[in-house]
Design an enzyme around this catalytic site. Structure first.
Site, PDB file in Angstrom:
ATOM      1  CE  LYS A  78      54.570  50.279  36.527  1.00 61.11           C
ATOM      2  NZ  LYS A  78      52.731  50.437  37.201  1.00 61.11           N
ATOM      3  CE  LYS A 135      47.297  51.132  44.345  1.00 57.65           C
ATOM      4  NZ  LYS A 135      48.343  50.199  44.282  1.00 57.65           N
TER       5      LYS A 135
HETATM    6  P1  NAD Z   1      41.339  41.788  42.238  1.00 59.33           P
HETATM    7  O1  NAD Z   1      39.866  42.434  41.996  1.00 59.33           O
HETATM    8  O2  NAD Z   1      41.483  40.800  40.827  1.00 59.33           O
HETATM    9  O3  NAD Z   1      40.410  40.899  43.386  1.00 59.33           O
HETATM   10  C1  NAD Z   1      40.076  41.226  44.581  1.00 59.33           C
HETATM   11  C2  NAD Z   1      39.023  40.057  45.385  1.00 59.33           C
HETATM   12  O4  NAD Z   1      38.797  39.841  46.593  1.00 59.33           O
HETATM   13  C3  NAD Z   1      37.996  39.866  43.996  1.00 59.33           C
HETATM   14  O5  NAD Z   1      37.803  37.941  43.751  1.00 59.33           O
HETATM   15  C4  NAD Z   1      36.915  40.221  44.867  1.00 59.33           C
HETATM   16  O6  NAD Z   1      35.222  39.631  44.586  1.00 59.33           O
HETATM   17  C5  NAD Z   1      37.278  39.690  46.278  1.00 59.33           C
HETATM   18  N1  NAD Z   1      36.902  40.433  47.476  1.00 59.33           N
HETATM   19  C6  NAD Z   1      36.841  41.668  48.159  1.00 59.33           C
HETATM   20  N2  NAD Z   1      35.840  42.403  49.236  1.00 59.33           N
HETATM   21  C7  NAD Z   1      35.967  40.930  49.739  1.00 59.33           C
HETATM   22  C8  NAD Z   1      35.929  40.317  50.813  1.00 59.33           C
HETATM   23  N3  NAD Z   1      35.096  41.408  51.448  1.00 59.33           N
HETATM   24  N4  NAD Z   1      36.048  39.491  51.058  1.00 59.33           N
HETATM   25  C9  NAD Z   1      36.297  38.178  50.341  1.00 59.33           C
HETATM   26  N5  NAD Z   1      37.138  38.496  49.116  1.00 59.33           N
HETATM   27  C10 NAD Z   1      36.331  39.455  49.076  1.00 59.33           C
HETATM   28  O7  NAD Z   1      41.955  42.905  43.163  1.00 59.33           O
HETATM   29  P2  NAD Z   1      43.797  42.337  43.133  1.00 59.33           P
HETATM   30  O8  NAD Z   1      44.307  42.954  42.288  1.00 59.33           O
HETATM   31  O9  NAD Z   1      43.884  41.083  43.579  1.00 59.33           O
HETATM   32  O10 NAD Z   1      44.001  42.658  44.356  1.00 59.33           O
HETATM   33  C11 NAD Z   1      43.322  42.016  46.229  1.00 59.33           C
HETATM   34  C12 NAD Z   1      45.110  42.640  46.909  1.00 59.33           C
HETATM   35  O11 NAD Z   1      46.331  42.857  46.412  1.00 59.33           O
HETATM   36  C13 NAD Z   1      44.171  44.723  47.115  1.00 59.33           C
HETATM   37  O12 NAD Z   1      45.229  45.404  48.564  1.00 59.33           O
HETATM   38  C14 NAD Z   1      45.406  44.985  46.060  1.00 59.33           C
HETATM   39  O13 NAD Z   1      45.922  46.289  46.217  1.00 59.33           O
HETATM   40  C15 NAD Z   1      46.518  44.023  46.224  1.00 59.33           C
HETATM   41  N6  NAD Z   1      47.402  44.398  45.017  1.00 59.33           N
HETATM   42  C16 NAD Z   1      47.496  43.739  43.873  1.00 59.33           C
HETATM   43  C17 NAD Z   1      48.601  43.735  42.913  1.00 59.33           C
HETATM   44  C18 NAD Z   1      48.104  43.314  41.721  1.00 59.33           C
HETATM   45  O14 NAD Z   1      49.187  43.419  40.738  1.00 59.33           O
HETATM   46  N7  NAD Z   1      46.742  43.500  41.702  1.00 59.33           N
HETATM   47  C19 NAD Z   1      49.885  44.374  43.499  1.00 59.33           C
HETATM   48  C20 NAD Z   1      50.174  44.120  44.919  1.00 59.33           C
HETATM   49  C21 NAD Z   1      48.488  44.231  44.848  1.00 59.33           C
END
Ligand code: NAD
Length: 473
Positions: A70, A106
Site C-alpha cells: 500500500k 509507493k
Molecule cells: P499536495 O500536493 O496536496 O500539497 C502539497 C502542497 O505543498 C502544495 O500546495 C504545494 O504547492 C506545496 N509546496 C510544494 N513545494 C513547496 C515549498 N517548497 N514550500 C512550500 N510549499 C510547497 O500534497 P499532500 O498530499 O498534502 O502531501 C504533502 C506531504 O505529505 C508529502 O510529503 C506526502 O508524501 C505526505 N503525505 C501525504 C498523505 C496524503 O494522504 N495525501 C499521507 C501521508 C503523507
C-alpha cells in the site's frame, strides 16, 4: 555541512540505528530493509498541441511480508527511483507502527502537474494504471495506490475506472485503490485523514506535561503557535484541525511565498481567499513572507512541514526556532538536520508515525470496499433508538428534560464518526507505544529519540510477521 545521503539511504540509516536495539538475526534485518521489487517504465503521451512526450513512471513495493502492499501515487519533478523506494520503505514502517496489515509501496510520475491540462493528466494516469496492471503492480490483494503529493481523488477515480474496465468480473475491483471520491466507493473522512491524524498525534504528544516542560511549553494544544509549510491536502487539513483544537496558526508557507499574522489565521478563510484569487498571498491583514524558506525559521511552538522531503537541512537547522517539529510530510528532515535539532533540544515527532492517518483511513476504505457495505449501515438506526430510549429513561427517572441541542448530540455513530474514532484510537495507541519504547531506553548510552523508537517498534512488528511465516526461526 555537506549532506551526501540519498533519501533511501537516510531511511536505511534510521533503520540501522534502531536495529541495534534489537537482537534479530542480520539476515532477517536485511530482508526487512531491502526493497522487494521496483519497476521503472516509460510510455509516450500525445500532448494537447500534438507533440509526443516520454513519461517516466515508477512503482516500488518495499515489503511483501503482508499483502497487499500500500502506498501513495506522487506527481512531482523530483520523482525518481531512489525517492520512490525511500517512500515505499517509509510506508512499510508506518503500516507496521500503526498496526495496519499492509506491506509498503509507493508510485510516482516525474512531472509538474501545473504544466499539464486535465485531459493530459487523465491520459497519463490511465496509461500509468494500464502499465501497473500489465506488470501486476495493482490489485485489491496485490498493491493498492492512494493519493500523495500532486494527486487527489480525481486521479484515484481514473485509476479505479481503468482498473475496473480491464477487470470487469472482479468482485473486489473497487478495492484496487483508496482515497476515491465518496460517490465512487470512497469513505467519509479519507480526504482530511492525514491532517486529522497529524492533529490527533500532536494532541497526544502535547498532553504529557513532563514532556512539554523541557521545551518550555505547557500541556495541550490550546494557544500553541503553529507555522505550516505546504497548504495542500495534508497542510490545509492539519492547519484547519489545529485551529479547531484552539492552536494559533500564525504562518502558512507556499511555493510562491508565505503569510504571517501573530494573531493567528482563520484557516478556512485563507482557503477561500486562495480559491478566489489562486494564491494565499495577499490575504487581508497578513504580512508577506517573500521567501517561503525564511518562514521556516520564524519563532513558533510547532513547525509543521507538510510539503516535501529535505526541507530542514544542515544549513537552516541551526536557525529553526520552533520547539516541536511535526513531520506531516515524508522525510522533511535530513539526517544532519535531525542531529542538529536533536542536540538543540527540539522535539521531532517523526513522519513514520505522524502522517500515518492517511494509510489508516485508507485501510478502513479498503475494508469497506471488500465488505461491500458502508460502516454504520447495519447498526446506526438501532443505536439511535437505544440511545433515545436511554434518554427517555433518564428523563423519566430524574425529571430533567434534555434541551433540543442536547438531544441532537445523542445519535448512533455514522460512517465519519466511526472513521474518526478509529483514527484517533490508532494514533493515540501508536504514540503511547513509541513513548513507552523511548522510556525503556531512556538511560541507555545511545539515546533513543522518537524516530528511533518508532523504527524499533516497526521492526518488532515486521519481524514477528516474518517469523509467523516460518521463514526465520
Ligand atoms: P499536495 O500536493 O496536496 O500539497 C502539497 C502542497 O505543498 C502544495 O500546495 C504545494 O504547492 C506545496 N509546496 C510544494 N513545494 C513547496 C515549498 N517548497 N514550500 C512550500 N510549499 C510547497 O500534497 P499532500 O498530499 O498534502 O502531501 C504533502 C506531504 O505529505 C508529502 O510529503 C506526502 O508524501 C505526505 N503525505 C501525504 C498523505 C496524503 O494522504 N495525501 C499521507 C501521508 C503523507
Amino acid at each position: 555541512m555537506a549532506e551526501s545521503f540519498s533519501f533511501f539511504q537516510k531511511v536505511n540509516t534510521d533503520f540501522d540505528k534502531a536495529a541495534q536495539f534489537t537482537d534479530y538475526p542480520p539476515g532477517l534485518l536485511e530482508q526487512i530493509k531491502v526493497c522487494n521489487s521496483s519497476c521503472h517504465f516509460t510510455f509516450p503521451i500525445k500532448r494537447d498541441d500534438g507533440t509526443i512526450q516520454t513519461i517516466h513512471g515508477w512503482r516500488a513495493e518495499h515489503s511483501h511480508h503482508i499483502l497487499p502492499t500500500k502506498g501513495g501515487m506522487r506527481y512531482s519533478t523530483l520523482v525518481n527511483e531512489d525517492e520512490i523506494m525511500a517512500l515505499a520503505a517509509l510506508m512499510t514502517y508506518k503500516c507496521a507502527l500503526v498496526d495496519v496489515p499492509f506491506g509498503g509501496a509507493k508510485g510516482g510520475i516525474q512531472l509538474d502537474r501545473r504544466e499539464y491540462s486535465d485531459s493530459e493528466l487523465e491520459r497519463i494516469t490511465r496509461r500509468y494504471t494500464y502499465e501497473l496492471i500489465q506488470k501486476n503492480y495493482i490489485g485489491p490483494g496485490v498493491d493498492v495506490p492512494a493519493p500523495d503529493f500532486g494527486t487527489s481523488e480525481t486521479e484515484m477515480a481514473w485509476i479505479l475506472d481503468t482498473y475496473i474496465t480491464m477487470a470487469p468480473d472482479k468482485l473486489n475491483a473497487i478495492a484496487c485503490v483508496t482515497g476515491k471520491p465518496i460517490e465512487q466507493n470512497g469513505i467519509q473522512g479519507r480526504k482530511g485523514a492525514t491532517g486529522r491524524g497529524v492533529v490527533y498525534g500532536l494532541e497526544e504528544a502535547c498532553s504529557y506535561a513532563e514532556d512539554m516542560k523541557p521545551l518550555g511549553l505547557s500541556a495541550g494544544l490550546q494557544e500553541k503557535s503553529v507555522i505550516v509549510q505546504g497548504f495542500g491536502n495534508v497542510g490545509y487539513h492539519a492547519a484547519k484541525f489545529l485551529m479547531e483544537a484552539d492552536a494559533r496558526v500564525i504562518g502558512i508557507l507556499e511555493r510562491n511565498g508565505g503569510i504571517y499574522n501573530p494573531q493567528g489565521f482563520d484557516v478556512e478563510k485563507v482557503a477561500e481567499h486562495r480559491a478566489e484569487t489562486g494564491s494565499i498571498l495577499g490575504y487581508p491583514g497578513a504580512e508577506l513572507i517573500e521567501n517561503p524558506n525564511d518562514g521556516l525559521e520564524l519563532e513558533c511552538d510547532i513547525l509543521v512541514p507538510a510539503a516535501l522531503e529535505n526541507q530542514l537541512t544542515a544549513e537552516n537547522a541551526p536557525r529553526i526556532k520552533a520547539s516541536i517539529i511535526a513531520e506531516a510530510a515524508n522525510g522533511p528532515t535530513t539526517p544532519t538536520a535531525d542531529e542538529i535539532l536533536h542536540k538543540r533540544g527540539i522535539l521531532i515527532i517523526p513522519d513514520t508515525f505522524l502522517n500515518a492517518g492517511g494509510v489508516t483511513v485508507s485501510y478502513f476504505e479498503w475494508l469497506r470496499n471488500l465488505s461491500h457495505v458502508r460502516f454504520g449501515r447495519l447498526d446506526k438506526r438501532f443505536e439511535d433508538s437505544a440511545q433515545h430510549a436511554m434518554r427517555r429513561a433518564v428523563e423519566k427517572a430524574t425529571g430533567y428534560n434534555f434541551s433540543e441541542e442536547e438531544r441532537e448530540l445523542i445519535h448512533g455513530a455514522d460512517e465519519e464518526d466511526l472513521v474518526n474514532s478509529g483514527l484517533q484510537d490508532t494514533m493515540i495507541t501508536a504514540y503511547q507505544e513509541i513513548r513507552e519504547t523511548r522510556m525503556q531506553y531512556r538511560n541507555s548510552k545511545n539515546h533513543v529519540d522518537y524516530r528511533t523508537a518508532a523504527f524499533i517498534n516497526a521492526i518488532h512488528r515486521i519481524a514477528q510477521s516474518y517469523m509467523q511465516l516460518g521463514i526465520f526461526p
